[in-house]
Design an enzyme around this catalytic site. Structure first.
Site, PDB file in Angstrom:
ATOM      1  N   HIS A  56      32.420  40.471  34.171  1.00 30.96           N
ATOM      2  CA  HIS A  56      32.692  40.165  35.582  1.00 30.96           C
ATOM      3  C   HIS A  56      31.537  39.342  36.166  1.00 30.96           C
ATOM      4  O   HIS A  56      30.934  39.734  37.188  1.00 30.96           O
ATOM      5  CB  HIS A  56      32.910  41.450  36.396  1.00 30.96           C
ATOM      6  CG  HIS A  56      33.666  41.201  37.678  1.00 30.96           C
ATOM      7  ND1 HIS A  56      34.538  42.096  38.223  1.00 30.96           N
ATOM      8  CD2 HIS A  56      33.690  40.122  38.510  1.00 30.96           C
ATOM      9  CE1 HIS A  56      35.045  41.619  39.341  1.00 30.96           C
ATOM     10  NE2 HIS A  56      34.545  40.408  39.530  1.00 30.96           N
ATOM     11  N   SER A  62      52.756  30.998  42.970  1.00 25.69           N
ATOM     12  CA  SER A  62      52.102  31.743  44.055  1.00 25.69           C
ATOM     13  C   SER A  62      53.203  32.338  44.920  1.00 25.69           C
ATOM     14  O   SER A  62      54.388  32.105  44.663  1.00 25.69           O
ATOM     15  CB  SER A  62      51.152  30.848  44.847  1.00 25.69           C
ATOM     16  OG  SER A  62      51.879  29.800  45.426  1.00 25.69           O
ATOM     17  N   GLU A 116      36.783  48.592  35.071  1.00 23.56           N
ATOM     18  CA  GLU A 116      35.391  48.191  34.839  1.00 23.56           C
ATOM     19  C   GLU A 116      34.448  49.344  35.183  1.00 23.56           C
ATOM     20  O   GLU A 116      34.695  50.055  36.159  1.00 23.56           O
ATOM     21  CB  GLU A 116      35.062  46.968  35.696  1.00 23.56           C
ATOM     22  CG  GLU A 116      35.868  45.760  35.287  1.00 23.56           C
ATOM     23  CD  GLU A 116      35.671  44.570  36.214  1.00 23.56           C
ATOM     24  OE1 GLU A 116      34.797  44.617  37.085  1.00 23.56           O
ATOM     25  OE2 GLU A 116      36.401  43.583  36.037  1.00 23.56           O
ATOM     26  N   VAL A 161      40.250  35.430  35.560  1.00 25.85           N
ATOM     27  CA  VAL A 161      39.039  35.462  36.388  1.00 25.85           C
ATOM     28  C   VAL A 161      39.345  36.079  37.753  1.00 25.85           C
ATOM     29  O   VAL A 161      38.546  35.967  38.682  1.00 25.85           O
ATOM     30  CB  VAL A 161      38.426  34.047  36.569  1.00 25.85           C
ATOM     31  CG1 VAL A 161      37.845  33.537  35.262  1.00 25.85           C
ATOM     32  CG2 VAL A 161      39.441  33.072  37.150  1.00 25.85           C
ATOM     33  N   GLY A 162      40.552  36.706  37.864  1.00 21.22           N
ATOM     34  CA  GLY A 162      40.942  37.340  39.126  1.00 21.22           C
ATOM     35  C   GLY A 162      40.457  38.786  39.147  1.00 21.22           C
ATOM     36  O   GLY A 162      39.278  39.051  39.371  1.00 21.22           O
ATOM     37  N   ARG A 163      41.365  39.706  38.896  1.00 19.62           N
ATOM     38  CA  ARG A 163      41.024  41.120  38.793  1.00 19.62           C
ATOM     39  C   ARG A 163      41.707  41.679  37.549  1.00 19.62           C
ATOM     40  O   ARG A 163      42.805  41.242  37.177  1.00 19.62           O
ATOM     41  CB  ARG A 163      41.508  41.882  40.036  1.00 19.62           C
ATOM     42  CG  ARG A 163      40.639  41.704  41.268  1.00 19.62           C
ATOM     43  CD  ARG A 163      39.277  42.372  41.137  1.00 19.62           C
ATOM     44  NE  ARG A 163      38.441  42.175  42.324  1.00 19.62           N
ATOM     45  CZ  ARG A 163      37.595  41.170  42.490  1.00 19.62           C
ATOM     46  NH1 ARG A 163      37.475  40.233  41.550  1.00 19.62           N
ATOM     47  NH2 ARG A 163      36.861  41.081  43.584  1.00 19.62           N
ATOM     48  N   LEU A 169      47.330  29.716  43.476  1.00 23.76           N
ATOM     49  CA  LEU A 169      46.680  28.415  43.691  1.00 23.76           C
ATOM     50  C   LEU A 169      45.932  28.410  45.025  1.00 23.76           C
ATOM     51  O   LEU A 169      46.146  27.559  45.879  1.00 23.76           O
ATOM     52  CB  LEU A 169      47.727  27.286  43.629  1.00 23.76           C
ATOM     53  CG  LEU A 169      47.166  25.886  43.366  1.00 23.76           C
ATOM     54  CD1 LEU A 169      46.617  25.773  41.948  1.00 23.76           C
ATOM     55  CD2 LEU A 169      48.246  24.821  43.577  1.00 23.76           C
ATOM     56  N   GLY A 170      45.009  29.399  45.159  1.00 21.73           N
ATOM     57  CA  GLY A 170      44.116  29.401  46.324  1.00 21.73           C
ATOM     58  C   GLY A 170      42.908  28.527  46.042  1.00 21.73           C
ATOM     59  O   GLY A 170      42.990  27.560  45.293  1.00 21.73           O
TER      60      GLY A 170
END
Lengths: 301, 301
Positions: free
Chosen positions: B265, B160, B247, B216-218, B138-139
């Protein structure tokens, strides 16, 4: 058990009127029609059924039903569209909008078709935050769209027949003026003679080359031939369409364009909504027939 | 004019390290690297460049850069990710989520491929309102996702490293527990040794057969092999993926599934963000070189 007999017109290959006139149906006994927005209930059909008292449609819109004939014949029309439909359709509108701005469906096809390990080419998306969104028809659905897009920091404005009391969003009585002040137009109004082709070439030119159209109302709100031209000529940037002018026909030009997202009128077709809709339909028909002798309903859905 | 000379590694077919060692580059003179998240800046590369003082990356994440080697060698790392990136990535997360729930991309393909006037088959969407959404990380991005999904009447909870002060959403210190209490997991945390494969088979089984994953992070936040298995076996319902473990490689099994949406991405690749990013990169490099003699930067982007 239900106090009524069902004649299943939906499983028939014939349109409703033809089903009633050619399939050995006792038209005198039919008191209710259950239909969806894809079936026309014309004045001719209504006149064919002297006992008809109620039409239940699994939609919010009633443009497929001849309402003046219903009124003339004293036929009650029940829609199952309510708050829950509005939320789902609004979700679809936002989904289509992000999809068009970010080219999500086109990118998905790119990733699938380029081969699993080839490099990928990017096309830049277009930011949603800060966009000026003109909502055409600020009813239940339009209100839910506005609420959602405010959370994305969009600037909301609207057009409707009349300025809505207690609504602070800027109001435009003229759709062309709304379009020329908007980056995005979202169509949420009902279809009637005043709104048919409300989005014509002039409106699209006013929206402009970076503008995006989203339609979750009815297909004929847009002059579809002009929409095809404007998309092909780059007069507007893109469109997200859940509805079409002659469903299920979709102009074949659309299928070659990657700046449109095409959805098969699915905006209110969630599992939850379907279940709730079925219950509401059943309750409406039961309430109607509970005070009557066993009779016949036509199910055209 | 800019006070520095650019060696363009991005136009070279070779990875950065190979470019530096084989393309007649004066490695002693290089003071800066400009890279994107698709290029590895390894410890070997850093050790190859004794004058290196700054690495500017056009991303929020730094997992492609060997940070401990940077720290050891006194190399400054500048990211251009900020609030604006976060909003765009959050928009992408919501777009992917609605797309998966409503099968928008699959439906778009159905409408395009069935022929223009054939009837269309529907698959019911899945309502977003009321869904329990577990946000992993939750950044800034996670916070923007939460803000947006609250407008859709979702119930937000999160995991988190530590409970965040002044945040009222329910906190789960254990990801499996979060998953078993969620309908949707949205991954927004950075990739590091603690978070690599944080979404493993156990988490996916806890999310369950109607559950949806959005990343949507890595890519390496998810054990991708297990994700493929879980999607194919129906252990989870669907996934919206903007990032992948290797990727631009995408597991070929994904391309045959219609319950995944694949995005290259692109979450922070808006035109506006790109322009802002370029300005920030230029300002960072100018500020760095303005106090130095003319020297060399490697552009690997």
């Amino acid at each position: 058990m239900y106090g009524f007999v069902i004649r299943d017109a939906f499983s028939s290959p014939h349109p409703l009127h033809q089903f009633l006139t050619t399939q050995n149906v006792d038209t005198l006994s039919i008191q209710a029609i259950l239909c969806n927005p894809h079936q026309q209930v014309s004045a001719d059909t209504i006149r064919l059924l002297p006992s008809l008292s109620i039409i239940v449609t699994t939609s919010t819109g009633t443009d497929h039903i001849d309402l003046s004939e219903c009124s003339r014949c004293g036929v009650q029309v029940v829609t199952v569209g309510g708050g829950q439909f509005a939320e789902d359709v609004a979700d679809m509108a936002v989904g289509l909008l992000i999809n068009v701005l970010w080219k999500i469906s086109a990118a998905d096809q790119h990733v699938r078709n380029r081969g699993p390990s080839r490099s990928w080419s990017f096309s830049l998306g277009c930011k949603l935050g800060g966009k000026r969104v003109g909502i055409v028809g600020l009813g239940r659905i339009g209100g839910e769209v506005a609420k959602r897009l405010e959370a994305f920091d969009c600037k909301i404005m609207y057009h409707s027949r009349n300025r809505r009391p207690n609504v602070l969003y800027p109001f435009y009585s003229d759709v062309v003026e709304l379009a020329s002040n908007s980056d995005v137009l979202v169509l949420c109004c009902p279809l009637n003679e005043q709104t048919r082709h409300i989005i014509n070439r002039e409106v699209m030119l006013a929206l402009g080359k970076t503008g995006v159209l989203v339609n979750v109302g009815r297909g004929a709100l847009i002059d579809e031939k002009e929409l095809v031209r404007c998309l092909m000529e780059g007069e507007i940037s893109g469109a997200g369409l859940d509805v079409f002018e002659n469903e299920p026909n979709v102009p074949k030009e659309f299928t070659a364009l990657d700046n449109v997202v095409l959805s098969p009128h699915a905006g209110s077709l969630t599992l939850e909504c379907f279940t709730d809709g079925c219950e509401l339909v059943a309750r409406s028909l039961e309430a109607f027939f509970s005070s009557k002798l066993p009779s016949t309903a036509v199910v055209d859905d």
